[in-house]
Scaffold this motif. Structure first.
Motif, short mmCIF file in Angstrom:
data_model
loop_
_atom_site.label_atom_id
_atom_site.label_comp_id
_atom_site.label_asym_id
_atom_site.label_seq_id
_atom_site.Cartn_x
_atom_site.Cartn_y
_atom_site.Cartn_z
N LEU A 21 41.16 -35.20 15.89
CA LEU A 21 39.80 -34.88 15.24
C LEU A 21 38.62 -34.78 16.36
CD1 LEU A 21 38.21 -34.26 12.59
CD2 LEU A 21 38.17 -36.59 12.19
N VAL A 22 38.91 -35.76 17.21
CA VAL A 22 37.84 -35.83 18.21
C VAL A 22 38.05 -34.52 19.04
CG1 VAL A 22 37.30 -37.03 20.31
CG2 VAL A 22 37.83 -38.36 18.30
N THR A 23 39.37 -34.08 19.44
CA THR A 23 39.49 -33.10 20.16
C THR A 23 38.91 -31.90 19.51
OG1 THR A 23 41.43 -33.94 20.97
CG2 THR A 23 41.26 -31.52 21.35
N SER A 24 39.04 -31.58 18.51
CA SER A 24 38.42 -30.37 17.76
C SER A 24 37.14 -30.48 17.42
CB SER A 24 39.41 -30.16 16.43
OG SER A 24 38.93 -31.08 15.63
N LEU A 39 28.74 -30.81 13.97
CA LEU A 39 28.15 -31.89 13.92
C LEU A 39 28.65 -32.79 12.66
CD1 LEU A 39 25.65 -33.80 14.36
CD2 LEU A 39 24.28 -32.15 12.71
N VAL A 40 29.12 -32.05 11.55
CA VAL A 40 29.75 -32.73 10.59
C VAL A 40 31.01 -33.55 10.77
CG1 VAL A 40 30.64 -32.47 8.03
CG2 VAL A 40 28.16 -31.51 8.63
N GLU A 41 31.83 -32.99 11.57
CA GLU A 41 32.92 -32.92 11.83
C GLU A 41 32.92 -34.43 13.04
OE1 GLU A 41 35.11 -29.73 13.44
OE2 GLU A 41 35.53 -29.05 11.27
N THR A 42 31.85 -34.35 13.72
CA THR A 42 31.70 -35.30 14.59
C THR A 42 31.20 -36.63 13.88
OG1 THR A 42 31.06 -33.92 16.42
CG2 THR A 42 30.42 -36.08 16.72
N GLU A 43 30.47 -36.46 12.90
CA GLU A 43 29.91 -37.54 12.16
C GLU A 43 31.37 -38.24 11.37
OE1 GLU A 43 28.31 -40.48 11.02
OE2 GLU A 43 26.75 -39.11 10.97
N GLN A 44 32.19 -37.44 10.90
CA GLN A 44 33.53 -37.78 10.36
C GLN A 44 34.56 -38.39 11.31
OE1 GLN A 44 34.41 -34.03 8.46
NE2 GLN A 44 33.38 -34.55 6.70
N ALA A 45 34.47 -37.84 12.59
CA ALA A 45 35.10 -38.66 13.47
C ALA A 45 34.70 -39.97 13.97
CB ALA A 45 35.29 -37.87 14.74
N PHE A 46 33.38 -40.15 13.74
CA PHE A 46 32.84 -41.22 14.12
C PHE A 46 33.13 -42.37 12.91
CE2 PHE A 46 28.19 -43.37 14.46
CZ PHE A 46 28.89 -44.30 14.95
N SER A 47 33.02 -41.86 11.83
CA SER A 47 33.38 -42.87 10.83
C SER A 47 34.84 -43.13 10.91
CB SER A 47 33.22 -42.06 9.40
OG SER A 47 33.87 -42.94 8.14
N GLN A 48 35.77 -42.32 11.18
CA GLN A 48 37.36 -42.46 11.49
C GLN A 48 37.48 -43.48 12.47
OE1 GLN A 48 39.73 -41.04 9.26
NE2 GLN A 48 40.84 -42.73 9.90
N ALA A 49 36.70 -43.27 13.55
CA ALA A 49 36.88 -44.11 14.72
C ALA A 49 36.75 -45.80 14.15
CB ALA A 49 36.00 -43.93 15.71
#
Length: 314
Positions: A21-24, A39-49
């Protein structure tokens, strides 16, 4: 940490799915993924982390070098995290969240996300013990990755919505193909930065002269989002104004930081506010941090989001 942790994001080992997810979502160039979707996917990656690793490690991964956290007043977030390691505990706290709304500047260099969060004292617990909504301002870095510049939020007694995964279509997140050259952008950015600071000062003067509600109606966009402690967000000018009028308070503030996109159409101001009773006594109700997001509408800066988070009582 106090319940202020609830305006942040909490949680154990970086999994393969998160790395993908971070890579993509983060590592690709700005041209590879439309800005709003990335941007939305980065926020979601942040949450996943935060869920897979820990709050502290997730913050260190996604915060900008000059990113701001509130502990309880504004501090350099990266430095604060380095100096305050998380105490060892048998429990594994979990703060889960998802964005439900986001926007980016035309230049694709500045944006923000917002949505509900919920906190469990231990990941094994059946029910959360706290709820709220977050607001995160993000800024593109030289390598094209999004890092957050400011993170602030509110808490309230009940959930403001389910934590559903939001997917943004490329069509919805596309930007105009023709944008100003970088040299013109830089001139525009500085000019608009000064214009935004002036606009915020005019808002403050208007609030003192007419009262905050009338000033808010004058400066807010029609679809403004208002965040106040102990309540779910109010969406829309009339809903927000009614909520403010019910509080019967007089607001004053001091701006301590701001930024504007290269395209000069999206920016924010942040600082400290005071709320006093709107009567002869002018009794102090609360002091706190505020974050106000502005967007250019028909050539005029309008407030599209206003969040106030009280400081702990002295």
């Amino acid at each position: 940490m106090t319940l202020r942790v609830a305006t942040m994001k909490l949680g154990f080992l970086l999994t393969a799915s998160f790395l993908i997810l971070v890579t993509s979502a983060v590592a690709q160039t700005p041209e590879a993924v439309p800005p709003l979707r990335s941007l939305v996917e980065t926020e979601q990656a942040f949450s996943q982390a935060a869920a897979d690793k820990s709050t502290r490690e997730a913050f260190l991964l996604f915060i900008a070098d000059d990113g701001i956290l509130f502990r309880p007043k504004a501090v350099n977030g990266k430095q604060w995290l380095i100096e305050h390691p998380t105490p060892a505990s048998e429990k594994r706290p979990l703060l889960a969240w998802q964005p439900v709304f986001a926007d980016v500047a035309l230049a694709g260099d500045l944006g923000y996300t917002t949505g509900p969060w919920e906190y469990k004292e231990d990941i094994k617990d059946e029910k959360p013990v706290a709820y709220g909504d977050f607001v995160t301002v993000w800024k593109r870095q030289r390598d094209g990755a999004w890092k957050f510049a400011v993170d602030l939020g509110i808490s309230h007694p009940e959930s403001s919505g389910p934590l559903n995964l939001w997917k943004v279509s490329d069509a919805a997140s596309a930007l105009p193909s023709k944008l100003p050259t970088r040299s013109i952008k830089n001139i525009l950015q500085e000019r608009e930065r000064m214009a935004l600071v002036k606009r915020d000062l005019e808002f403050s003067d208007s609030a003192l002269a007419q009262g905050f509600v009338k000033a808010f109606l004058k400066y807010a966009n029609n679809d403004v989002r208002l965040f106040r402690e102990k309540s779910a967000p109010f969406v829309g000018k009339q809903s927000a104004a009614a909520a403010l009028d019910a509080r019967k308070e007089k607001l004053t503030w001091q701006t301590t930081g701001e930024d504007v996109s290269l395209s000069g159409d999206l920016g924010y101001t942040r600082g400290l506010y005071e709320a006093r009773s709107d009567d002869a006594e002018k009794k102090l109700i609360e002091r706190g941090n505020y974050l106000r997001i502005w967007k250019k509408q028909n050539g005029v800066w309008r407030v599209v989001l206003d969040v106030a988070n009280p400081l702990p009582a002295e």
